[in-house]
Design an enzyme around this catalytic site. Structure first.
Site, PDB file in Angstrom:
ATOM      1  N   GLY A 182       1.258  -1.190  -0.388  1.00  0.00           N
ATOM      2  CA  GLY A 182      -0.287  -0.186  -0.078  1.00  0.00           C
ATOM      3  C   GLY A 182       0.863   0.860  -0.125  1.00  0.00           C
ATOM      4  CB  VAL A 183      -0.007   5.005   0.347  1.00  0.00           C
ATOM      5  CG1 VAL A 183       0.885   5.927   0.485  1.00  0.00           C
ATOM      6  CG2 VAL A 183      -1.498   5.250  -0.469  1.00  0.00           C
ATOM      7  CG  HIS A 438       2.577  27.975 -22.185  1.00  0.00           C
ATOM      8  ND1 HIS A 438       2.367  25.923 -22.187  1.00  0.00           N
ATOM      9  CD2 HIS A 438       4.163  28.065 -22.467  1.00  0.00           C
ATOM     10  CE1 HIS A 438       3.857  25.651 -22.861  1.00  0.00           C
ATOM     11  NE2 HIS A 438       4.698  26.832 -23.583  1.00  0.00           N
TER      12      HIS A 438
END
Length: 454
Positions: A182-183, A438
């Site tokens: 798991g995490v 951007h």
């Protein structure tokens, strides 16, 4: 006599105390270990301190393709732990000071709920008793330790650890076995593999990262394997012995180790805390609540890991706000529809909402689009042969975003943008009109929004 007792000083507990005190309530906060709970002291923050050190180390030894070279890079685990402790101390100190300035009375010790007295709640800490009109239960969770042969002896030797002990490890183990993919297990696998350990992850499922979108978890596994992490999937640990873990996978196998991390999950912490004195409605170890975090007992709320569900610090924060708002008579409710989840590995994973698997299971008429992060100029500039992707999932009927998943640079920060789109139930055209900065990695969402066919 207080207006409110908060039992448990983790993220949900201390925020509940803060919000109630800021609204003029007399608050008593009871915490048996240290304010900040597992997240601040033994989980979220300490592990991120470790992972940042690994990232710096990895950059220093692997940047020649970018025109950067260095000599004699090394990781000093004692210094890593020392800095982690310094960060935790400063943050805990800040939370304590904030609560003190708000007039919150902080009591250190294990709080035990007693039977109500004159319709008031009573919580005992040792010989002292504290009484209040209202009660918020925020006792958190505890690591699951299965009764596997040899586990108790391994813990006693210091060879077997939970997330608490491994974050105080001042020596890098040569061989580390992690039980659970798991995490927590994956983040520690990423750290120790980067700094030199031979890491083996043993997981019962046929995939890592739990409910994470399978395409994303597959890419993550590939990247961790490149770091040297070995995965044994569909495998079950059957025994621990000194320097060795036994597991079943098409027969019995053994793997040598110096340390073992048990990371097979957590359970709500409700045992031996006197909850039976309130006759709370329970769901196994979890306290049952409604969308206002109300328990079956009037003027008593439960929040955080104690209620099960999504056991994350940020869900506890939101649940705390909902509980306190209900106490104050403000209309509010909790929804888990758009809760972001993050894996702070390298690359990072960010997820929110439905996955490809969950929409198929629910029979939702959906469309999805998958965009390589190489469509982002910034991602290309900062990554050499990166394999990150962004996946967006839409409901065809409403034309709304219902799931978003990204693996790559800044995923932990980017995913909130998608969570907000889901929470606000924005339609596709509204999302397309938003202006993304951007160059940035987050503008991959814009590319995906225009690529989807609804």
């Amino acid at each position: 006599m207080f207006d409110l007792i908060v039992l448990g000083g983790g993220p949900g507990g201390y925020l509940a105390a803060e919000r109630a005190a800021a609204a003029g309530k007399q608050v008593c906060l009871i915490e048996e270990r240290s304010v900040g709970g597992v997240c601040l002291n033994e989980g979220c923050i300490p592990s991120k301190s470790f992972l940042n050190a690994a990232k710096l180390y990895e950059h220093s030894i692997g940047s020649k393709g970018f025109g950067v070279s260095s000599k004699d890079s090394e990781i000093d685990q004692k210094v890593v732990v020392k800095r982690k402790n310094r960060v935790v101390k400063r943050l805990v100190g800040g939370v304590k000071l904030m609560l003190k300035n708000l007039g919150v009375e902080m009591v250190e010790g294990t709080g035990i709920v007693r039977p109500k007295r004159n319709d008031n709640f009573v919580v005992a800490v040792g010989d002292a008793e504290y009484e209040a009109n209202n009660l918020i239960l925020a006792t958190g969770s505890e690591a699951i330790v299965l009764p596997i042969p040899g586990v108790d002896e391994g813990i006693e030797r210091g060879e077997i650890m939970t997330n608490r002990e491994i974050l105080d490890l001042t020596e890098i183990p040569e061989r580390l076995v992690i039980v659970g993919g798991g995490v927590i297990g994956l983040e520690m696998a990423a750290y120790f593999a980067t700094v030199g350990s031979e890491v083996t992850v043993i997981e019962m499922l046929d995939h890592i990262a739990g409910n994470t979108d399978r395409q994303i978890s597959s890419i993550l596994q590939t990247n961790l394997e490149k770091l040297g992490v070995k995965f044994e999937l569909e495998a079950k640990v059957t025994a621990f012995a000194e320097g060795e873990v036994t597991y079943e996978k098409d027969g019995e196998h053994k793997v040598k180790c110096d340390k073992v991390l048990l990371s097979i999950g957590r359970r709500p912490r409700s045992k031996d805390l006197g909850f039976e004195n309130l006759s709370l409605e329970m769901d196994r170890a979890a306290v049952k609540v409604n969308d206002k975090m109300q328990t079956s007992v009037p003027k008593c709320w439960a929040i955080g890991d104690l209620v099960g569900g999504i056991m994350l610090a940020h869900t506890a924060y939101r649940e705390a706000e909902v509980a306190v708002n209900d106490l104050l008579g403000r209309d509010d409710s909790y929804s888990d529809r758009a809760v972001p989840a993050i894996i702070y590995t390298q690359p990072e994973v960010g997820s929110v909402g439905e996955t490809s698997e969950s929409v198929a299971e629910k029979g939702i008429d959906y469309a999805e689009v998958v965009m390589p992060l190489n469509y982002s100029g910034r991602y290309m500039a900062e990554n050499e042969r990166g394999d990150g992707i962004c996946k967006l999932i839409f409901d065809r009927q409403t034309k709304q975003l219902i799931g978003a998943h990204i693996i790559g640079s800044y995923a932990s920060e980017i995913i909130f943008s998608a969570a907000l789109m889901i929470s606000l139930e924005l339609d596709l055209e509204t999302m397309r009109r938003q202006i993304f900065p951007h160059p940035s990695v987050v503008e991959i969402f814009r590319e995906a929004l225009f690529a989807v066919d609804l």
